[in-house]
Design a protein around this motif. Structure first.
Motif, PDB file in Angstrom:
ATOM      1  N   UNK A 169       0.802  -1.234   0.000  1.00 18.33           N
ATOM      2  CA  UNK A 169       0.000   0.000   0.000  1.00 18.33           C
ATOM      3  C   UNK A 169       0.832   1.281   0.000  1.00 18.33           C
ATOM      4  N   UNK A 170       1.830   1.369   0.899  1.00 24.73           N
ATOM      5  CA  UNK A 170       2.544   2.652   1.033  1.00 24.73           C
ATOM      6  C   UNK A 170       3.328   2.993  -0.227  1.00 24.73           C
ATOM      7  N   UNK A 171       3.777   1.970  -0.937  1.00 24.46           N
ATOM      8  CA  UNK A 171       4.525   2.246  -2.170  1.00 24.46           C
ATOM      9  C   UNK A 171       3.554   2.578  -3.318  1.00 24.46           C
ATOM     10  N   UNK A 172       2.440   1.854  -3.382  1.00 24.94           N
ATOM     11  CA  UNK A 172       1.477   2.083  -4.466  1.00 24.94           C
ATOM     12  C   UNK A 172       0.803   3.447  -4.333  1.00 24.94           C
ATOM     13  N   UNK A 173       0.330   3.736  -3.135  1.00 21.67           N
ATOM     14  CA  UNK A 173      -0.386   5.003  -2.929  1.00 21.67           C
ATOM     15  C   UNK A 173       0.562   6.040  -2.322  1.00 21.67           C
ATOM     16  N   UNK A 174       1.742   6.141  -2.887  1.00 20.14           N
ATOM     17  CA  UNK A 174       2.729   7.109  -2.404  1.00 20.14           C
ATOM     18  C   UNK A 174       2.302   8.511  -2.870  1.00 20.14           C
ATOM     19  N   UNK A 175       2.467   9.533  -2.012  1.00 20.16           N
ATOM     20  CA  UNK A 175       2.025  10.882  -2.401  1.00 20.16           C
ATOM     21  C   UNK A 175       2.663  11.378  -3.700  1.00 20.16           C
ATOM     22  N   UNK A 176       3.852  10.857  -4.047  1.00 18.68           N
ATOM     23  CA  UNK A 176       4.497  11.307  -5.295  1.00 18.68           C
ATOM     24  C   UNK A 176       3.887  10.678  -6.545  1.00 18.68           C
ATOM     25  N   UNK A 177       3.142   9.597  -6.387  1.00 24.92           N
ATOM     26  CA  UNK A 177       2.551   8.924  -7.557  1.00 24.92           C
ATOM     27  C   UNK A 177       1.223   9.619  -7.866  1.00 24.92           C
ATOM     28  N   UNK A 178       1.293  10.865  -8.297  1.00 24.90           N
ATOM     29  CA  UNK A 178       0.110  11.736  -8.292  1.00 24.90           C
ATOM     30  C   UNK A 178      -0.948  11.352  -9.324  1.00 24.90           C
ATOM     31  N   UNK A 179      -0.549  10.587 -10.343  1.00 26.17           N
ATOM     32  CA  UNK A 179      -1.535  10.270 -11.398  1.00 26.17           C
ATOM     33  C   UNK A 179      -2.027   8.832 -11.321  1.00 26.17           C
ATOM     34  N   UNK A 180      -1.653   8.100 -10.255  1.00 28.80           N
ATOM     35  CA  UNK A 180      -2.102   6.719 -10.117  1.00 28.80           C
ATOM     36  C   UNK A 180      -1.412   5.798 -11.102  1.00 28.80           C
ATOM     37  N   UNK A 181      -1.999   4.619 -11.285  1.00 30.10           N
ATOM     38  CA  UNK A 181      -1.350   3.621 -12.159  1.00 30.10           C
ATOM     39  C   UNK A 181      -2.270   3.152 -13.282  1.00 30.10           C
ATOM     40  N   UNK A 182      -3.432   3.793 -13.461  1.00 22.49           N
ATOM     41  CA  UNK A 182      -4.322   3.350 -14.538  1.00 22.49           C
ATOM     42  C   UNK A 182      -3.598   3.428 -15.885  1.00 22.49           C
ATOM     43  N   UNK A 183      -3.695   2.360 -16.649  1.00 21.84           N
ATOM     44  CA  UNK A 183      -3.139   2.360 -18.007  1.00 21.84           C
ATOM     45  C   UNK A 183      -4.125   1.676 -18.950  1.00 21.84           C
TER      46      UNK A 183
END
Ligand SMILES: C[S@@+](CC[C@H](N)C(=O)[O-])C[C@H]1O[C@@H](n2cnc3c(N)ncnc32)[C@H](O)[C@@H]1O
Length: 377
Positions: free
Chosen positions: A246-260
């Motif tokens: 969780x903490x790596x996936x929802x990291x504050x720097x990953x501002x655009x998420x991972x949807x592809x």
């Protein structure tokens, strides 16, 4: 597909993203996965570990044969695959199992749970040379005759529909799909207490995010896992996918998420563009998956990178080849394990069905998965 979605919005109002995604990917006639199964591989839209070659299935077969051994070599056992697609992985696993563990192969029922009728038909044809194949629409059909064994899936959790959420003005918002003049767009609405599944899924993420932060959350993991657990009396679930704790996936720097989205090996990020002709996916939150497993009374026992998992399982095969390396095998091994390829973004989560199971290294497991040790059983 676009018309179908527009009609639904006109009738029912803006669509929550999981409903849009379920239609775009899994509508039985028009959905992306209901088409000819040519999505995976060089001529398709994306590669998976399966499309690198048969080594992946060979390694899985070794893991499964070891589990059969650990279960006490039951006279009848089950492999249950989810997301089997065109049955390439099933073919690779069964071929390797028959070659390397004939006793285990002779007693296994290979079951596939596949919601799409067209894929069920193709899987039936592809696997016709093998005995004891069972293809069902839903794992519930297996619950009346559960067996010991293993349930697993490669890149199936990432394909489960998810909510798209945005953090704005200190509040989580949900993105819904709406339209004007046939043009699909997003509408953002604050998430309220009237959506407990969504608020529960968001609570552990906290609120330390920049304005406009976007991410994805799934609220369907429990309803996906529960019927799978009922198809087995004991044994293990093994989920292989791209994703993080969780903490790596929802990291504050990953501002655009991972949807592809994927089409012809090109990644993009607008899922509203040509629904039905693009794959839509987002990384897996393995912490949320492990917590859902715990709540179902099962026990996460291992979480590691694909690189570590495959290297350990393939070691005997590599040693057998010493002095006489097979270049094809080595190429597949490198693609599956190299950090710049599939080795480090992909993770493996193993979950024992035994509520009293103990992970071999609980501290590392809890640390890697950000799991609360207090709730260890
Ligand atoms: C990205 S493909 C992976 C295919 C294959 N496992 C591979 O690795 O090449 C995802 C597959 O999961 C299937 N899927 C999605 N939801 C499912 C569900 N609830 N039960 C079984 N399969 C599902 C889709 O139909 C699709 O075939």
């Amino acid at each position: 597909m676009r018309q179908l979605i527009v009609n639904r919005i006109t009738k029912d109002g803006p669509l929550p993203f999981p409903d849009f995604m379920a239609t775009a990917l899994y509508h039985p006639d028009l959905g992306y996965y209901a088409r000819e199964p040519c999505q995976v591989g060089r001529r398709g839209d994306f590669f998976t570990s399966v499309s690198t070659g048969p080594l992946f299935g060979t390694v899985l077969a070794r893991r499964f044969a070891a589990e059969w051994d650990a279960l006490g070599k039951p006279e009848s056992w089950r492999l249950l695959e989810l997301g089997a697609h065109d049955a390439t992985l099933a073919t690779d696993i069964l071929t390797a199992l028959h070659q390397t563990a004939p006793e285990a192969a002779a007693t296994v029922e290979y079951a596939i749970s596949e919601p799409l009728p067209r894929l069920r038909e193709i899987q039936r044809q592809t696997l016709s040379p093998f005995p004891n194949i069972r293809i069902v629409e839903h794992p519930d059909s297996l619950a009346s005759h559960p067996l010991p064994g293993i349930a697993f899936g490669n890149e199936v959790l990432d394909a489960l529909p998810f909510h798209l959420v945005e953090f704005r003005a200190n509040t989580w918002h949900q993105l819904l799909v709406t339209h004007s003049d046939d043009h699909l767009s997003f509408e953002s609405r604050p998430i309220t207490a009237a959506q407990p599944a969504l608020t529960d899924a968001l609570a552990p993420l906290g609120t330390n995010f920049p304005d406009g932060y976007r991410t994805e959350v799934r609220t369907n993991t429990t309803s996906f896992l529960q019927p799978v657990t009922r198809a087995l009396t004991r044994g293990t679930m093994i989920w292989l996918d791209y994703g993080f704790a969780r903490t790596e996936l929802h990291h504050p720097d990953r501002t655009k998420g991972t949807l592809r989205t994927f089409s012809r090996h090109r990644a993009a990020d607008n899922p509203l563009d040509s629904p039905g002709s693009l794959d839509i996916t987002a990384h897996v939150d393995f912490t949320a998956t492990a917590e859902a497993a715990r709540a179902l009374g099962t026990t996460p026992t291992l979480f590691e990178t694909q690189s570590a998992w495959i290297t350990r399982l393939a070691r005997p095969l590599l040693l057998e080849m010493e002095g006489n390396p097979n270049p094809d095998f080595l190429r597949q091994f490198q693609t599956l394990t190299h950090p710049a390829q599939l080795g480090s973004r992909f993770h493996i989560l193993e979950i024992s069905l035994d509520p009293a199971a103990t992970p071999s290294d609980p501290a590392t497991l809890n640390h890697r998965l950000n799991l609360n040790p207090e709730s260890n059983r």
